[in-house]
Design a protein around this motif. Structure first.
Motif, short mmCIF file in Angstrom:
data_model
loop_
_atom_site.label_atom_id
_atom_site.label_comp_id
_atom_site.label_asym_id
_atom_site.label_seq_id
_atom_site.Cartn_x
_atom_site.Cartn_y
_atom_site.Cartn_z
N ALA A 1 0.84 -1.20 0.00
CA ALA A 1 0.00 0.00 0.00
C ALA A 1 0.87 1.25 0.00
N MET A 2 1.93 1.27 0.82
CA MET A 2 2.85 2.41 0.87
C MET A 2 3.48 2.63 -0.50
N ALA A 3 3.99 1.57 -1.11
CA ALA A 3 4.65 1.70 -2.42
C ALA A 3 3.66 2.19 -3.47
N SER A 4 2.43 1.67 -3.46
CA SER A 4 1.42 2.07 -4.43
C SER A 4 1.06 3.54 -4.28
N ILE A 5 0.86 3.96 -3.04
CA ILE A 5 0.51 5.36 -2.76
C ILE A 5 1.63 6.30 -3.21
N LEU A 6 2.88 5.97 -2.85
CA LEU A 6 4.00 6.85 -3.19
C LEU A 6 4.24 6.89 -4.70
N CYS A 7 4.02 5.77 -5.38
CA CYS A 7 4.13 5.77 -6.85
C CYS A 7 3.05 6.64 -7.48
N GLY A 8 1.83 6.53 -6.98
CA GLY A 8 0.73 7.35 -7.48
C GLY A 8 0.98 8.83 -7.25
N ASP A 9 1.47 9.17 -6.06
CA ASP A 9 1.76 10.57 -5.74
C ASP A 9 2.92 11.10 -6.58
N THR A 10 3.89 10.24 -6.85
CA THR A 10 5.02 10.63 -7.70
C THR A 10 4.54 10.93 -9.12
N PHE A 11 3.59 10.13 -9.60
CA PHE A 11 3.02 10.36 -10.92
C PHE A 11 2.39 11.76 -11.00
N ILE A 12 1.62 12.12 -9.97
CA ILE A 12 0.98 13.45 -9.95
C ILE A 12 2.03 14.55 -9.88
N TYR A 13 3.04 14.36 -9.03
CA TYR A 13 4.14 15.34 -8.90
C TYR A 13 4.85 15.52 -10.24
N MET A 14 5.13 14.41 -10.94
CA MET A 14 5.84 14.47 -12.22
C MET A 14 5.00 15.15 -13.30
N LEU A 15 3.68 14.97 -13.25
CA LEU A 15 2.81 15.71 -14.18
C LEU A 15 2.99 17.21 -13.98
N GLY A 16 2.98 17.63 -12.71
CA GLY A 16 3.18 19.04 -12.41
C GLY A 16 4.55 19.53 -12.84
N ARG A 17 5.56 18.71 -12.63
CA ARG A 17 6.93 19.09 -12.99
C ARG A 17 7.10 19.19 -14.51
N ARG A 18 6.45 18.28 -15.24
CA ARG A 18 6.60 18.24 -16.70
C ARG A 18 5.84 19.38 -17.38
N TRP A 19 4.60 19.61 -16.97
CA TRP A 19 3.79 20.60 -17.65
C TRP A 19 3.62 21.90 -16.87
N GLY A 20 4.13 21.93 -15.65
CA GLY A 20 4.20 23.16 -14.87
C GLY A 20 2.90 23.91 -14.74
N THR A 21 2.98 25.21 -14.86
CA THR A 21 1.82 26.07 -14.62
C THR A 21 0.72 25.85 -15.64
N HIS A 22 1.05 25.36 -16.85
CA HIS A 22 0.01 25.11 -17.86
C HIS A 22 -1.02 24.11 -17.34
N LEU A 23 -0.54 23.11 -16.60
CA LEU A 23 -1.43 22.09 -16.05
C LEU A 23 -2.34 22.69 -14.97
#
Length: 197
Positions: A54-76
């Motif tokens: 559960a910890m690994a799944s949650i942290l992977c999911g949160d990392t995905f959201i963080y990386m979306l923000g990092r990749r597309w920045g303020t446009h997202l």
């Protein structure tokens, strides 16, 4: 009724559930974690395996959201999807909050389902260092994830009632965490100023 897929393949079902929740499907993470605990209560899974997964799944999911923000920045953050999560004023408030208290904001956001994704997107967009994001979010997840899985396991016999009460439980955890952080930072500041003298 308890989902038969979760009963037959509880580990896989947890990973899929958290993955779908992470990409924006309206499926509350908390319910998925409680269901994982319920699978343990029913003897379909073992809690000592379920919590790390559960910890690994949650942290992977949160990392995905963080990386979306990092990749597309303020446009997202300006996209209509972000506007559905919060108003323009709320998004601007979160940005300002990051300038002052980025780690505390990330930590507290883990306990706030309504704002969690938006805060994690913002963390990526404003270029919070990934290891800092992971440390703050991971520290919060170490409190919330095991607690929810264990609650599902210990109180599986009254699961429906537990689902209704989980919000109150999470509020109590947030309050305790904020008080604890306040005591720590006050003590740390006092110790620092005493040393400076």
């Amino acid at each position: 009724m308890f989902d038969p897929v979760l009963q037959e393949h509880p580990y896989l079902a947890l990973v899929v559930y958290i993955g779908l929740a992470s990409v924006g499907i309206p499926m509350p993470e908390d319910v998925g974690l409680l269901l994982a605990g319920l699978a343990c209560y029913l003897g379909k899974a073992r809690v000592e395996f379920m919590i790390p997964l559960a910890m690994a799944s949650i942290l992977c999911g949160d990392t995905f959201i963080y990386m979306l923000g990092r990749r597309w920045g303020t446009h997202l953050l300006e996209h209509r999807f972000a506007r559905r999560l919060a108003t323009e004023a709320q998004i601007e408030g979160i940005r300002r909050q990051f300038l002052r208290h980025e780690l505390k904001t990330i930590f507290i956001a883990r306990f706030l389902p309504g704002l969690r994704a938006l805060v994690f997107l913002t963390a990526g967009a404003v270029r919070v260092k990934y290891w800092r994001f992971l440390a703050a979010n991971g520290a919060a997840a170490m409190l919330s994830v095991p607690a929810l899985v264990l609650l599902g396991d210990l109180f599986g016999y009254s699961f429906d009632r537990l689902k209704e009460q989980v919000t109150d439980i999470k509020h109590a955890v947030v309050i305790a965490a904020v008080i604890g952080a306040g005591i720590y930072f006050t003590w740390h500041t006092f110790a620092k100023s005493a040393k400076a003298k």
